[in-house]
Design a protein around this motif. Structure first.
Motif, PDB file in Angstrom:
ATOM      1  N   ILE A 204      44.875  44.458  46.136  1.00  0.00           N
ATOM      2  CA  ILE A 204      44.269  44.190  44.823  1.00  0.00           C
ATOM      3  C   ILE A 204      45.010  44.967  43.738  1.00  0.00           C
ATOM      4  CG2 ILE A 204      42.186  44.465  43.416  1.00  0.00           C
ATOM      5  CD1 ILE A 204      41.930  42.229  45.399  1.00  0.00           C
ATOM      6  N   ARG A 205      45.324  46.235  44.006  1.00  0.00           N
ATOM      7  CA  ARG A 205      46.013  47.054  43.003  1.00  0.00           C
ATOM      8  C   ARG A 205      47.431  46.523  42.741  1.00  0.00           C
ATOM      9  NH1 ARG A 205      42.962  51.369  41.796  1.00  0.00           N
ATOM     10  NH2 ARG A 205      41.400  52.063  43.336  1.00  0.00           N
TER      11      ARG A 205
ATOM     12  N   VAL B  91      43.255  37.103  42.253  1.00  0.00           N
ATOM     13  CA  VAL B  91      42.607  38.231  41.583  1.00  0.00           C
ATOM     14  C   VAL B  91      42.297  37.871  40.134  1.00  0.00           C
ATOM     15  CG1 VAL B  91      42.932  40.610  40.801  1.00  0.00           C
ATOM     16  CG2 VAL B  91      43.612  39.964  43.107  1.00  0.00           C
ATOM     17  N   TYR B  92      43.232  37.201  39.470  1.00  0.00           N
ATOM     18  CA  TYR B  92      43.009  36.785  38.083  1.00  0.00           C
ATOM     19  C   TYR B  92      41.792  35.853  37.989  1.00  0.00           C
ATOM     20  CZ  TYR B  92      43.974  34.614  33.538  1.00  0.00           C
ATOM     21  OH  TYR B  92      43.886  34.154  32.256  1.00  0.00           O
ATOM     22  N   ARG B  93      41.726  34.868  38.897  1.00  0.00           N
ATOM     23  CA  ARG B  93      40.588  33.953  38.889  1.00  0.00           C
ATOM     24  C   ARG B  93      39.279  34.711  39.200  1.00  0.00           C
ATOM     25  NH1 ARG B  93      41.794  28.462  39.201  1.00  0.00           N
ATOM     26  NH2 ARG B  93      44.029  27.963  39.385  1.00  0.00           N
ATOM     27  N   GLY B  94      39.370  35.690  40.141  1.00  0.00           N
ATOM     28  CA  GLY B  94      38.188  36.464  40.490  1.00  0.00           C
ATOM     29  C   GLY B  94      37.680  37.295  39.327  1.00  0.00           C
TER      30      GLY B  94
ATOM     31  N   ARG C 157      35.403  40.428  48.232  1.00  0.00           N
ATOM     32  CA  ARG C 157      35.194  39.018  47.930  1.00  0.00           C
ATOM     33  C   ARG C 157      36.389  38.177  48.360  1.00  0.00           C
ATOM     34  NH1 ARG C 157      31.791  36.237  44.883  1.00  0.00           N
ATOM     35  NH2 ARG C 157      30.843  38.141  44.027  1.00  0.00           N
ATOM     36  N   LEU C 158      37.592  38.715  48.185  1.00  0.00           N
ATOM     37  CA  LEU C 158      38.801  37.957  48.495  1.00  0.00           C
ATOM     38  C   LEU C 158      39.278  38.176  49.924  1.00  0.00           C
ATOM     39  CD1 LEU C 158      40.791  38.481  45.156  1.00  0.00           C
ATOM     40  CD2 LEU C 158      39.433  36.502  45.848  1.00  0.00           C
TER      41      LEU C 158
ATOM     42  N   VAL D  23      37.559  47.076  41.857  1.00  0.00           N
ATOM     43  CA  VAL D  23      38.573  46.827  42.880  1.00  0.00           C
ATOM     44  C   VAL D  23      37.940  46.600  44.251  1.00  0.00           C
ATOM     45  CG1 VAL D  23      40.528  47.843  44.129  1.00  0.00           C
ATOM     46  CG2 VAL D  23      40.378  48.078  41.639  1.00  0.00           C
ATOM     47  N   SER D  24      37.016  47.448  44.616  1.00  0.00           N
ATOM     48  CA  SER D  24      36.391  47.336  45.942  1.00  0.00           C
ATOM     49  C   SER D  24      35.675  46.008  46.118  1.00  0.00           C
ATOM     50  CB  SER D  24      35.413  48.491  46.164  1.00  0.00           C
ATOM     51  OG  SER D  24      36.076  49.732  46.102  1.00  0.00           O
TER      52      SER D  24
END
Length: 330
Positions: free
Chosen positions: A40-41, A14-17, A32-33, A26-27
């Motif tokens: 994600i949250r 998530v950090y890299r994204g 994407r991931l 968030v959605s």
């Protein structure tokens, strides 16, 4: 790659994204991931705790990832600060109690350490407490972190308590705030007060502890199973630290006969403890144990606070708690 710095695989992804796609919410990140918004949250909660997220200065209400060169410095500095803080806690009286419990948890043979006696099993513990109670002359100070007391335990304790108080022994006990919800415990405490005993409450306690005449301390080996074993401590330095710990907690505790005070920020001591524990990443089960309440009650307290904050996730609750002044800013 960043697990040593406290990031799990999802949090790192998530950090890299967020670094690569700073405009996505968030959605979009979940899509994407290839994961859920809940995951994600959870990752955002972790990143926030590590100070790797900041409110966006360009887009109100949005978060941005701190650049890696700054973010890694923040995380490493945080780890260094936590190590330093841990060292200070070890030197403080509260950590002294926890350190003693850990040090003697393996029940080493009696006599290995001067000023330490190991008690194995409930029978030895009861015999020791009976002996100490018989010989006490001046004062008994107790931490009772188990919440409301069972009626049968209360009835068994009444004759002993009466005997001590009639002998002029000063009795001071600190219970958890949750005992206020136990009618039979409150009735017992009121009875103690009539005889001269003193009782106060706090939201959480470090361990169960009994101090007798400031010369002897009894502490369980395991807070999860207080009947398994205990240590009896008589060393002067140890007792000085444990007595200081008790006095520190006692001064900040609330007399049971008084209504729990609401602080300047509109939070009761118990609510403030819930906010602090949530900010440290504790689960509802751990919070329940620390406060001496049921997991259901812990969840209700957390939900009520989130509702007051208008937060939909614990991450958002942490951000809003800082904004409200309920938590210190990083």
């Amino acid at each position: 790659m960043l697990t040593a710095l406290g990031l799990d695989a999802m949090s790192e992804a998530v950090y890299r994204g967020m670094l690569a796609y700073p405009q996505e919410g968030v959605s979009a990140l979940a899509e994407r991931l290839g994961t859920t918004e809940t995951e994600i949250r959870h990752a955002l909660d972790t990143l926030s705790e590590l100070s790797l997220l900041r409110p966006s200065g360009e887009h109100e209400g949005m978060l941005r990832a701190v650049s890696p060169d700054i973010g890694m410095e923040i995380v490493m500095a945080r780890q260094q600060a936590e190590l330093a803080a841990q060292q200070l806690r070890i030197e403080a009286s509260r950590a002294a109690a926890a350190q003693l419990i850990a040090e003697y948890a393996d029940l080493r043979p009696v006599g290995t350490h001067p000023g330490v006696e190991q008690l194995i099993g409930i029978d030895q513990i009861r015999d020791c407490l009976a002996r100490l109670t018989r010989d006490v002359r001046q004062e008994v100070m107790t931490f009772a972190p188990d919440g409301g007391q069972k009626p049968e335990h209360i009835e068994a304790a009444r004759p002993l308590d009466r005997d001590l108080l009639e002998r002029g022994v000063r009795m001071r006990t600190v219970y958890l705030e949750s005992v206020r919800n136990s009618p039979h415990t409150v009735a017992y405490v009121n009875w103690l007060a009539e005889l001269g005993g003193q009782v106060r409450t706090v939201p959480s306690l470090p361990t169960r502890m009994i101090l007798v005449d400031r010369t002897t301390a009894v502490i369980p080996v395991s807070s999860d199973d207080t009947a398994a074993g205990a240590v009896v401590l008589t060393g002067q330095g140890t007792l000085t630290a444990l007595c200081a710990l008790f006095e520190h907690v006692w001064v900040g505790a609330q007399p049971l006969g008084e209504a729990a005070e609401v602080g300047d920020l509109g939070l009761s001591p118990q609510e403030q403890s819930v906010i602090d524990l949530l900010s440290q990443g504790h689960t509802d089960e751990t919070i329940a144990k620390r406060l001496g309440v049921s997991p259901r009650t812990a969840r209700r307290l957390a939900s009520d606070l989130m509702e007051r904050l208008g937060a939909r996730s614990r991450f958002e609750a942490g951000v809003r708690s800082v904004q409200q002044g309920w938590l210190p800013a990083c």
